[in-house]
Motif scaffolding. Structure first.
Motif, PDB file in Angstrom:
ATOM      1  N   VAL A  43       0.802  -1.224   0.000  1.00 44.47           N
ATOM      2  CA  VAL A  43       0.000   0.000   0.000  1.00 44.47           C
ATOM      3  C   VAL A  43       0.842   1.285   0.000  1.00 44.47           C
ATOM      4  CG1 VAL A  43      -1.654   1.368   1.329  1.00 44.47           C
ATOM      5  CG2 VAL A  43      -2.089  -1.035   0.928  1.00 44.47           C
ATOM      6  N   HIS A  44       1.891   1.336   0.838  1.00 42.24           N
ATOM      7  CA  HIS A  44       2.664   2.581   0.912  1.00 42.24           C
ATOM      8  C   HIS A  44       3.447   2.870  -0.360  1.00 42.24           C
ATOM      9  CE1 HIS A  44       5.765  -0.358   2.044  1.00 42.24           C
ATOM     10  NE2 HIS A  44       6.661   0.555   1.718  1.00 42.24           N
ATOM     11  N   GLU A  45       3.534   1.886  -1.254  1.00 41.31           N
ATOM     12  CA  GLU A  45       4.307   2.049  -2.498  1.00 41.31           C
ATOM     13  C   GLU A  45       3.420   2.384  -3.701  1.00 41.31           C
ATOM     14  OE1 GLU A  45       7.694  -1.321  -1.461  1.00 41.31           O
ATOM     15  OE2 GLU A  45       5.795  -1.983  -2.324  1.00 41.31           O
ATOM     16  N   LEU A  46       2.119   2.461  -3.488  1.00 42.33           N
ATOM     17  CA  LEU A  46       1.213   2.645  -4.623  1.00 42.33           C
ATOM     18  C   LEU A  46       1.250   4.074  -5.163  1.00 42.33           C
ATOM     19  CD1 LEU A  46      -1.860   0.661  -3.282  1.00 42.33           C
ATOM     20  CD2 LEU A  46      -0.169  -0.081  -4.949  1.00 42.33           C
ATOM     21  N   PRO A  47       1.268   4.210  -6.487  1.00 43.35           N
ATOM     22  CA  PRO A  47       1.261   5.561  -7.065  1.00 43.35           C
ATOM     23  C   PRO A  47      -0.097   6.251  -6.843  1.00 43.35           C
ATOM     24  CG  PRO A  47       1.400   3.866  -8.799  1.00 43.35           C
ATOM     25  CD  PRO A  47       1.336   3.149  -7.495  1.00 43.35           C
ATOM     26  N   LEU A  48      -0.078   7.423  -6.250  1.00 46.67           N
ATOM     27  CA  LEU A  48      -1.325   8.120  -5.918  1.00 46.67           C
ATOM     28  C   LEU A  48      -2.067   8.605  -7.161  1.00 46.67           C
ATOM     29  CD1 LEU A  48      -0.303  10.111  -2.721  1.00 46.67           C
ATOM     30  CD2 LEU A  48      -1.402   7.871  -2.911  1.00 46.67           C
ATOM     31  N   GLU A  49      -1.376   8.729  -8.297  1.00 43.93           N
ATOM     32  CA  GLU A  49      -2.019   9.150  -9.554  1.00 43.93           C
ATOM     33  C   GLU A  49      -3.178   8.207  -9.920  1.00 43.93           C
ATOM     34  OE1 GLU A  49       1.451   9.727  -8.638  1.00 43.93           O
ATOM     35  OE2 GLU A  49       1.975   8.481 -10.350  1.00 43.93           O
ATOM     36  N   ASN A  50      -3.097   6.968  -9.471  1.00 46.11           N
ATOM     37  CA  ASN A  50      -4.166   5.995  -9.791  1.00 46.11           C
ATOM     38  C   ASN A  50      -5.466   6.317  -9.091  1.00 46.11           C
ATOM     39  OD1 ASN A  50      -2.340   4.436 -11.138  1.00 46.11           O
ATOM     40  ND2 ASN A  50      -1.934   3.083  -9.385  1.00 46.11           N
ATOM     41  N   TYR A  51      -5.381   7.088  -8.016  1.00 47.57           N
ATOM     42  CA  TYR A  51      -6.545   7.232  -7.134  1.00 47.57           C
ATOM     43  C   TYR A  51      -7.159   8.624  -7.153  1.00 47.57           C
ATOM     44  CZ  TYR A  51      -4.567   2.792  -5.723  1.00 47.57           C
ATOM     45  OH  TYR A  51      -4.082   1.515  -5.748  1.00 47.57           O
ATOM     46  N   ILE A  52      -6.598   9.496  -7.990  1.00 50.64           N
ATOM     47  CA  ILE A  52      -7.227  10.801  -8.282  1.00 50.64           C
ATOM     48  C   ILE A  52      -7.252  10.882  -9.801  1.00 50.64           C
ATOM     49  CG2 ILE A  52      -7.171  13.312  -7.951  1.00 50.64           C
ATOM     50  CD1 ILE A  52      -5.468  12.915  -5.467  1.00 50.64           C
ATOM     51  N   VAL A  53      -8.340  10.435 -10.380  1.00 46.33           N
ATOM     52  CA  VAL A  53      -8.379  10.214 -11.840  1.00 46.33           C
ATOM     53  C   VAL A  53      -9.748  10.527 -12.445  1.00 46.33           C
ATOM     54  CG1 VAL A  53      -6.633   8.407 -12.105  1.00 46.33           C
ATOM     55  CG2 VAL A  53      -8.935   7.777 -11.358  1.00 46.33           C
ATOM     56  N   ASP A  54      -9.720  10.775 -13.759  1.00 43.85           N
ATOM     57  CA  ASP A  54     -10.971  10.852 -14.509  1.00 43.85           C
ATOM     58  C   ASP A  54     -11.526   9.434 -14.594  1.00 43.85           C
ATOM     59  OD1 ASP A  54     -10.933  13.614 -15.103  1.00 43.85           O
ATOM     60  OD2 ASP A  54      -9.430  13.259 -16.655  1.00 43.85           O
ATOM     61  N   ALA A  55     -12.823   9.304 -14.312  1.00 43.26           N
ATOM     62  CA  ALA A  55     -13.426   7.972 -14.231  1.00 43.26           C
ATOM     63  C   ALA A  55     -14.722   7.933 -15.024  1.00 43.26           C
ATOM     64  CB  ALA A  55     -13.723   7.631 -12.776  1.00 43.26           C
ATOM     65  N   ILE A  56     -15.016   6.768 -15.557  1.00 47.71           N
ATOM     66  CA  ILE A  56     -16.306   6.567 -16.215  1.00 47.71           C
ATOM     67  C   ILE A  56     -17.073   5.490 -15.446  1.00 47.71           C
ATOM     68  CG2 ILE A  56     -15.277   4.970 -17.927  1.00 47.71           C
ATOM     69  CD1 ILE A  56     -17.433   6.029 -19.892  1.00 47.71           C
ATOM     70  N   VAL A  57     -18.361   5.765 -15.210  1.00 51.55           N
ATOM     71  CA  VAL A  57     -19.232   4.781 -14.556  1.00 51.55           C
ATOM     72  C   VAL A  57     -20.052   4.092 -15.646  1.00 51.55           C
ATOM     73  CG1 VAL A  57     -21.163   4.462 -12.952  1.00 51.55           C
ATOM     74  CG2 VAL A  57     -19.355   6.136 -12.430  1.00 51.55           C
ATOM     75  N   ILE A  58     -19.973   2.773 -15.679  1.00 49.19           N
ATOM     76  CA  ILE A  58     -20.706   1.984 -16.674  1.00 49.19           C
ATOM     77  C   ILE A  58     -21.697   1.071 -15.956  1.00 49.19           C
ATOM     78  CG2 ILE A  58     -20.520   0.307 -18.570  1.00 49.19           C
ATOM     79  CD1 ILE A  58     -17.664   1.267 -19.032  1.00 49.19           C
ATOM     80  N   ASP A  59     -22.952   1.122 -16.384  1.00 44.35           N
ATOM     81  CA  ASP A  59     -24.005   0.293 -15.786  1.00 44.35           C
ATOM     82  C   ASP A  59     -24.033  -1.076 -16.457  1.00 44.35           C
ATOM     83  OD1 ASP A  59     -26.380  -0.874 -14.873  1.00 44.35           O
ATOM     84  OD2 ASP A  59     -27.311   1.092 -14.610  1.00 44.35           O
ATOM     85  N   VAL A  60     -23.742  -2.125 -15.676  1.00 37.70           N
ATOM     86  CA  VAL A  60     -23.781  -3.491 -16.211  1.00 37.70           C
ATOM     87  C   VAL A  60     -24.775  -4.321 -15.396  1.00 37.70           C
ATOM     88  CG1 VAL A  60     -21.445  -3.452 -17.194  1.00 37.70           C
ATOM     89  CG2 VAL A  60     -21.765  -4.145 -14.808  1.00 37.70           C
ATOM     90  N   SER A  61     -25.740  -3.626 -14.775  1.00 33.20           N
ATOM     91  CA  SER A  61     -26.688  -4.343 -13.903  1.00 33.20           C
ATOM     92  C   SER A  61     -27.466  -5.379 -14.713  1.00 33.20           C
ATOM     93  CB  SER A  61     -27.619  -3.361 -13.197  1.00 33.20           C
ATOM     94  OG  SER A  61     -28.214  -2.492 -14.104  1.00 33.20           O
ATOM     95  N   GLY A  62     -27.727  -6.526 -14.094  1.00 34.27           N
ATOM     96  CA  GLY A  62     -28.446  -7.615 -14.755  1.00 34.27           C
ATOM     97  C   GLY A  62     -27.531  -8.589 -15.487  1.00 34.27           C
ATOM     98  N   GLN A  63     -26.250  -8.244 -15.622  1.00 28.85           N
ATOM     99  CA  GLN A  63     -25.322  -9.160 -16.310  1.00 28.85           C
ATOM    100  C   GLN A  63     -24.580 -10.033 -15.294  1.00 28.85           C
ATOM    101  OE1 GLN A  63     -22.771  -7.109 -19.199  1.00 28.85           O
ATOM    102  NE2 GLN A  63     -24.312  -5.536 -19.450  1.00 28.85           N
ATOM    103  N   ASP A  64     -24.635 -11.359 -15.493  1.00 33.29           N
ATOM    104  CA  ASP A  64     -23.934 -12.284 -14.594  1.00 33.29           C
ATOM    105  C   ASP A  64     -22.454 -12.358 -14.946  1.00 33.29           C
ATOM    106  OD1 ASP A  64     -26.348 -12.840 -13.425  1.00 33.29           O
ATOM    107  OD2 ASP A  64     -26.734 -14.581 -14.713  1.00 33.29           O
ATOM    108  N   VAL A  65     -22.182 -12.159 -16.232  1.00 30.93           N
ATOM    109  CA  VAL A  65     -20.804 -12.167 -16.713  1.00 30.93           C
ATOM    110  C   VAL A  65     -20.587 -10.872 -17.487  1.00 30.93           C
ATOM    111  CG1 VAL A  65     -19.089 -13.344 -18.154  1.00 30.93           C
ATOM    112  CG2 VAL A  65     -20.815 -14.689 -16.927  1.00 30.93           C
ATOM    113  N   ILE A  66     -19.569 -10.136 -17.116  1.00 31.32           N
ATOM    114  CA  ILE A  66     -19.259  -8.902 -17.833  1.00 31.32           C
ATOM    115  C   ILE A  66     -18.156  -9.245 -18.827  1.00 31.32           C
ATOM    116  CG2 ILE A  66     -18.457  -6.500 -17.622  1.00 31.32           C
ATOM    117  CD1 ILE A  66     -19.874  -7.588 -14.552  1.00 31.32           C
ATOM    118  N   SER A  67     -18.531  -9.213 -20.107  1.00 32.80           N
ATOM    119  CA  SER A  67     -17.604  -9.652 -21.143  1.00 32.80           C
ATOM    120  C   SER A  67     -16.941  -8.475 -21.833  1.00 32.80           C
ATOM    121  CB  SER A  67     -18.342 -10.491 -22.186  1.00 32.80           C
ATOM    122  OG  SER A  67     -19.258  -9.664 -22.890  1.00 32.80           O
ATOM    123  N   ARG A  68     -15.801  -8.757 -22.429  1.00 34.30           N
ATOM    124  CA  ARG A  68     -15.087  -7.751 -23.219  1.00 34.30           C
ATOM    125  C   ARG A  68     -15.963  -7.325 -24.404  1.00 34.30           C
ATOM    126  NH1 ARG A  68      -9.230  -8.616 -25.965  1.00 34.30           N
ATOM    127  NH2 ARG A  68      -9.115  -6.569 -26.935  1.00 34.30           N
TER     128      ARG A  68
END
Ligand SMILES: Nc1ccccc1C(=O)C[C@H](N)C(=O)O
Ligand SMILES: [Zn+2]
Ligand SMILES: [Zn+2]
Length: 209
Positions: free
Chosen positions: A65-90
Motif C-alpha cells: 500500500v505505501h508504495e502505490l502511485p497516488l495518480e491511480n486514485y485521483i483520476v478521470d473515471a467513467i461509470v458503466i451500468d452493467v446491472s443484470g449481467q452475470d458475466v461482464i464480457s469484453r
C-alpha cells in the motif's frame, strides 16, 4: 462542484469477508476518563467496506500500500451500468466510449444489502483487462466485495489486472450514480507493508454554468 460519496458506512454491522476480522470502532478513552478528550480505537481487516487491493494482496512480489502511485486514485473515471449481467464480457464493452477516463467503475447493482455477505456475484471475463489496456485505463472499480467470484482461489481477474499493472478498487456504493464521467478520488491510508486499505471514495461531478 457536486460530490457524490460512494463509500460504505463503516460500523459493526458491515459484512466482512467470511472468516475475516469484523470492523469495530469504540471509544477507548472517554473525555471523562482522560479529563480532556474522547479517543477511539478501530479494529478492522484491510479489506473492509470500500477499499483498494495492493498487488501484494495476491502476489508476494507485488507492491504494498505505501508504495502505490497516488495518480491511480485521483483520476478521470467513467461509470458503466452493467446491472443484470452475470458475466461482464469484453465483447459487451466494445462500443463503450471511454474518452480520457483512466478509471472504469462498474455498476452491477448486485450487492444491495451491505450487512450480508453475498454468496454469488457477477464475474468479469479476463478479456476486460485487455480492453482496459487498449484504452489506457489503469483502475478497475466495482460495487462488489471482489473482482473475482467469491469462492475463487486462483483469482484470475486479480492476477490479470496485477500482471497488466492495473489497480483494484472494491466495495463501491454506486446505487445513486448515473452512467457518465466524473473525477474519482479514493486515496488509501499510508499503511507500511499493507496488502490493502479502506478508502473514502468520492466522485466529483463538474457542474457547468
Ligand atoms: N479478506 C479476505 C480474507 C480471506 C480471503 C479473501 C479475502 C479477500 O478480501 C478477497 C477479496 N477478493 C478482496 O480482495 O477483497
Ligand atoms: Zn480487497
Ligand atoms: Zn480483491
Amino acid at each position: 462542484m457536486k460530490i457524490h460519496d460512494i463509500s460504505m458506512l463503516l460500523n459493526s454491522d458491515v459484512a466482512e469477508w467470511p472468516g475475516d476480522t469484523p470492523f469495530q470502532f469504540q471509544l477507548n478513552w472517554t473525555k471523562q476518563q482522560s479529563g480532556s478528550v474522547n479517543v477511539g480505537q478501530i479494529t478492522t481487516s484491510t479489506h473492509i467496506g470500500t477499499h483498494i487491493d495492493a498487488p501484494f494482496h495476491f502476489n508476494e512480489q507485488g507492491k504494498k500500500v505505501h508504495e502505490l502511485p497516488l495518480e491511480n486514485y485521483i483520476v478521470d473515471a467513467i461509470v458503466i451500468d452493467v446491472s443484470g449481467q452475470d458475466v461482464i464480457s469484453r465483447e459487451s464493452l466494445k462500443e463503450v466510449l471511454t474518452g480520457k477516463a483512466k478509471a472504469v467503475l462498474f455498476r452491477t447493482n448486485a450487492w444491495n444489502k451491505r450487512v450480508i455477505f453475498p454468496d454469488e456475484i457477477p464475474v468479469f471475463e479476463v478479456g476486460v483487462v485487455e480492453w482496459m489496456v487498449e484504452r489506457g485505463i489503469v483502475l478497475l472499480g466495482v460495487d462488489l466485495p471482489s473482482v473475482d467470484a467469491i469462492t475463487s482461489k486462483d483469482l484470475p481477474m486479480h492476477h490479470a489486472l496485477g500482471t497488466a499493472g492495473r489497480y483494484i478498487l472494491e466495495g463501491l456504493v454506486l446505487d445513486e450514480i448515473k452512467e457518465g464521467t466524473y473525477q474519482l478520488i479514493a486515496l488509501p491510508l499510508k499503511i507500511e507493508g499493507a496488502d490493502g486499505s479502506p478508502v473514502r471514495a468520492v466522485l466529483v461531478e463538474q457542474v457547468h454554468f
